[in-house]
Design an enzyme around this catalytic site. Structure first.
Site, PDB file in Angstrom:
ATOM      1  N   LYS A  38       0.873  -1.182   0.000  1.00 31.31           N
ATOM      2  CA  LYS A  38       0.000   0.000   0.000  1.00 31.31           C
ATOM      3  C   LYS A  38       0.904   1.224   0.000  1.00 31.31           C
ATOM      4  CE  LYS A  38      -4.104   2.060   2.093  1.00 31.31           C
ATOM      5  NZ  LYS A  38      -3.754   3.460   1.926  1.00 31.31           N
ATOM      6  N   PHE A  91      -0.947  -0.228 -10.501  1.00 31.56           N
ATOM      7  CA  PHE A  91      -1.370  -1.518  -9.947  1.00 31.56           C
ATOM      8  C   PHE A  91      -2.564  -2.122 -10.667  1.00 31.56           C
ATOM      9  CE2 PHE A  91      -2.745   1.796  -6.797  1.00 31.56           C
ATOM     10  CZ  PHE A  91      -4.103   1.790  -7.076  1.00 31.56           C
ATOM     11  N   LYS A 138      -7.672  -2.938   2.691  1.00 27.08           N
ATOM     12  CA  LYS A 138      -6.435  -2.217   3.015  1.00 27.08           C
ATOM     13  C   LYS A 138      -6.080  -2.534   4.454  1.00 27.08           C
ATOM     14  CE  LYS A 138      -9.183   1.873   3.987  1.00 27.08           C
ATOM     15  NZ  LYS A 138      -9.606   3.189   3.613  1.00 27.08           N
TER      16      LYS A 138
HETATM   17  P1  AMP Z   1      -7.384   5.108   1.916  1.00 27.53           P
HETATM   18  O1  AMP Z   1      -7.005   6.348   1.183  1.00 27.53           O
HETATM   19  O2  AMP Z   1      -6.782   4.998   3.273  1.00 27.53           O
HETATM   20  O3  AMP Z   1      -8.887   4.854   1.865  1.00 27.53           O
HETATM   21  O4  AMP Z   1      -6.747   3.845   1.137  1.00 27.53           O
HETATM   22  C1  AMP Z   1      -7.109   3.491  -0.168  1.00 27.53           C
HETATM   23  C2  AMP Z   1      -6.130   4.122  -1.122  1.00 27.53           C
HETATM   24  O5  AMP Z   1      -4.860   3.504  -1.050  1.00 27.53           O
HETATM   25  C3  AMP Z   1      -6.477   3.974  -2.579  1.00 27.53           C
HETATM   26  O6  AMP Z   1      -7.468   4.872  -2.981  1.00 27.53           O
HETATM   27  C4  AMP Z   1      -5.152   4.245  -3.248  1.00 27.53           C
HETATM   28  O7  AMP Z   1      -4.997   5.629  -3.465  1.00 27.53           O
HETATM   29  C5  AMP Z   1      -4.125   3.829  -2.212  1.00 27.53           C
HETATM   30  N1  AMP Z   1      -3.279   2.690  -2.608  1.00 27.53           N
HETATM   31  C6  AMP Z   1      -1.968   2.606  -2.326  1.00 27.53           C
HETATM   32  N2  AMP Z   1      -1.443   1.462  -2.801  1.00 27.53           N
HETATM   33  C7  AMP Z   1      -2.447   0.792  -3.412  1.00 27.53           C
HETATM   34  C8  AMP Z   1      -2.530  -0.464  -4.104  1.00 27.53           C
HETATM   35  N3  AMP Z   1      -1.480  -1.264  -4.249  1.00 27.53           N
HETATM   36  N4  AMP Z   1      -3.749  -0.823  -4.593  1.00 27.53           N
HETATM   37  C9  AMP Z   1      -4.834  -0.016  -4.443  1.00 27.53           C
HETATM   38  N5  AMP Z   1      -4.807   1.166  -3.807  1.00 27.53           N
HETATM   39  C10 AMP Z   1      -3.632   1.579  -3.287  1.00 27.53           C
END
Ligand code: AMP
Length: 548
Positions: free
Chosen positions: A253, A342, A419
């Site tokens: 992530k 990704f 996540k």
């Molecule tokens: P959050 O912003 O905490 O809701 O986490 C989701 C976000 O993580 C996504 O919208 C992406 O911007 C980010 N992200 C980072 N790495 C990845 C990954 N490998 N796959 C999908 N999303 C990712």
């Protein structure tokens, strides 16, 4: 269609509490609409531009109030409007009582056209207003808005004011429009939902359903240059993943900002999670994609800031680059960014939304030789823990666990992407109010009222004033001031527009705030420039964290 006819229908929708009846009213409105179906399908949702178009009207409340005051005549000032707003709580209800149109002598100024407002004309004028730039553009906007308000009767004024500020308050969202298209034009709702996901354009889908029915909807495809909503993730653990699926796809992530990459075979455009065009602010990403791609493609990924050794820098650093319009080259010198792609939604003529994650990742690897995130398939919880430890060691935020067989569902926060972040989770909350500072900070907004999203609006759960440097405070003041709706004493009411990431020690039950919860020791982490209020954390999530 006359704007008055649209406003009549909108008033009926506002008065109708039942969702099903509202769908019928929207379907009837669509049936009455001729050439302007596209526009009407947007207006009912309070939109001037389709969802895929990141263009903003960029009219703050103060400009809207100034235009209303001007159209209301010399007896009404902006302060009067703010006072009435504080009483009735909503600009549409204020606008309709203003007895606009008193400025007949000035009506040629700004709007032009006859006396009757036509939907397409309102659309054209608002669009021209969004395009106004540079010195004098505020005056141009004010004149145009004044011209429109000056020709509006009471009901038109109610909905024009709300449209201008992007909140119709008639209970019509994308889901209602989807159902109304299906009902009204007798096409399957799944076909409508699918076409909306793929095109991100309800107006286009309404017209397609009317003209070409189900077959037409099935023929709606992804288009390079027209961004779709990003697929989203829920919080989850390795145990959740391995309970649900035979094996999990594990990825780093990355702590950056989401981008959707659109390459048409020659040139590249980049879109943020809010679907804003951010191409010009990230030239090195464009260069890298241009060098590697020679076929049309739509990719999904994260842009991360890195230091000279290529180590990831905190998320705040990438925001220094992300929406920057000036000094791009200079900032590029101090903060480098790189893309971690990704996912692959489209490759060389093939729409891939319905293919499996594993297959999409394979296509991605076939397109890019560098900048593709590693994807590990495993059914072993220990292997996932090891991958996570390494990711954290390398300075990343955590890991993503994805269902290897899942399709790509734009805009959906489903269970196919989980996540996992190890730290106490921060919250992304909407700023809905503020207080003026004290002492040397007296001329700046200092304490910010935070709210979580609910299906009906926002509920407060705390105030943040710590963790903000003087420099940041000045920037926050400038960022929020255009959204100030009204003031009373030292307190300021702010239109939901800006999202803060905040840390805290604990979430407690508390009667102090309208949500019934309060953050203990909230601290400012940063502004989530990549998120709109719709992407902020929900009260439901706050409840879950509080009860965890
Ligand atoms: P959050 O912003 O905490 O809701 O986490 C989701 C976000 O993580 C996504 O919208 C992406 O911007 C980010 N992200 C980072 N790495 C990845 C990954 N490998 N796959 C999908 N999303 C990712």
């Amino acid at each position: 269609m006359e704007f008055a006819a649209f406003a009549d229908r909108a008033a009926e929708m506002e008065a109708e509490p039942a969702d099903l009846e509202t769908v019928t009213l929207v379907a009837e409105l669509f049936a009455e609409t001729g050439d302007e179906l596209d526009t009407v399908a947007r207006f009912v949702q309070g939109r001037v531009f389709p969802a895929h178009d990141g263009t903003k009207l960029d009219i703050g409340p103060s400009l809207c109030y100034a235009a209303l005051a001007k159209a209301a005549g010399t007896n009404v000032s902006v302060a009067d409007i703010e006072d009435r707003l504080a009483e009735v709580g909503e600009i549409g209800a204020v606008a309709e009582t203003l007895d606009l149109g008193g400025q007949q002598g000035l009506s040629a100024f700004g709007a032009g056209g006859g006396d009757t407002l036509i939907v397409s004309e309102v659309d054209d004028q608002l669009r021209s207003l969004a395009a106004a730039e540079g010195s004098g553009s505020t005056d141009t906007k004010l004149d145009t808005l004044f011209g429109l308000f000056n020709r509006a009767d009471d009901l038109e004024a109610r909905f024009l004011a709300r449209l201008v500020l992007g909140e119709m308050r008639i209970g019509v969202g994308e889901g209602t429009v989807r159902d109304a298209i299906a009902d009204g034009f007798e096409v399957p709702v799944e076909a409508v939902a699918r076409a909306i996901q793929v095109s991100n354009d309800c107006g286009l889908v309404a017209e397609t359903a009317r003209e070409d029915g189900k077959a037409g909807l099935e023929d709606v495809h992804l288009q390079v240059g027209r961004p779709v909503k990003a697929m989203l993730a829920q919080a989850g653990t390795a145990v959740d993943a391995l309970d649900e699926w035979e094996r999990a796809a594990v990825e780093t992530k990355f702590d950056g900002a989401r981008v959707q990459v659109h390459h048409d075979g020659e040139t590249t455009r980049l879109f943020s999670r809010n679907l804003e065009d951010v191409t010009d602010s990230l030239p090195e990403v464009v260069e890298s994609v241009d060098q590697q791609l020679d076929v049309p493609a739509i990719l999904d990924g994260e842009v991360v800031a890195v230091d000279e050794a290529g180590e990831p820098l905190p998320f705040q650093e990438v925001l220094r680059r992300f929406r920057r319009k000036h000094d791009v080259a200079a900032t590029r010198e101090s903060v480098a960014v790189e893309l971690h792609a990704f996912d692959c939604l489209h490759a060389n003529g093939d729409d891939l939304l319905d293919t499996s994650l594993v297959e999409r990742h394979d296509r991605l690897c076939g397109l890019l030789s560098t900048g593709v995130s590693e994807l590990v398939l495993t059914d072993d919880a220990d292997a996932i823990a090891e991958f996570e430890a390494e990711a954290l060691d390398d300075g990343h935020e955590g890991i993503m666990l994805k269902n290897p067989d899942s399709s790509y569902t734009p805009g959906n926060r489903g269970k196919n992407w989980l996540k996992r972040k190890p730290d106490v989770e921060t919250l992304d909350l909407v700023v809905t109010g503020a207080e003026w500072g004290e002492g040397r900070r007296a001329n700046l907004l200092g304490t910010f009222l935070l709210s979580a999203r609910t299906p009906d609006g926002y509920e407060t759960l705390g105030k943040v004033a710590t963790g903000i440097t003087d420099e940041e405070l000045a920037a926050l003041h400038d960022r929020l001031e255009p959204y100030v709706r009204s003031e009373s004493g030292t307190e300021v009411d702010i239109e939901p527009a800006v999202v803060f990431e905040v840390g805290y020690e604990e979430i407690q039950h508390s009667p102090t705030y309208s949500s019934g919860y309060a953050l203990r020791f909230p601290r400012f982490v940063g502004v989530r420039e990549d998120k709109s209020p719709d992407d902020a954390d929900s009260l439901e999530r706050v409840e879950r964290l509080a009860n965890a």
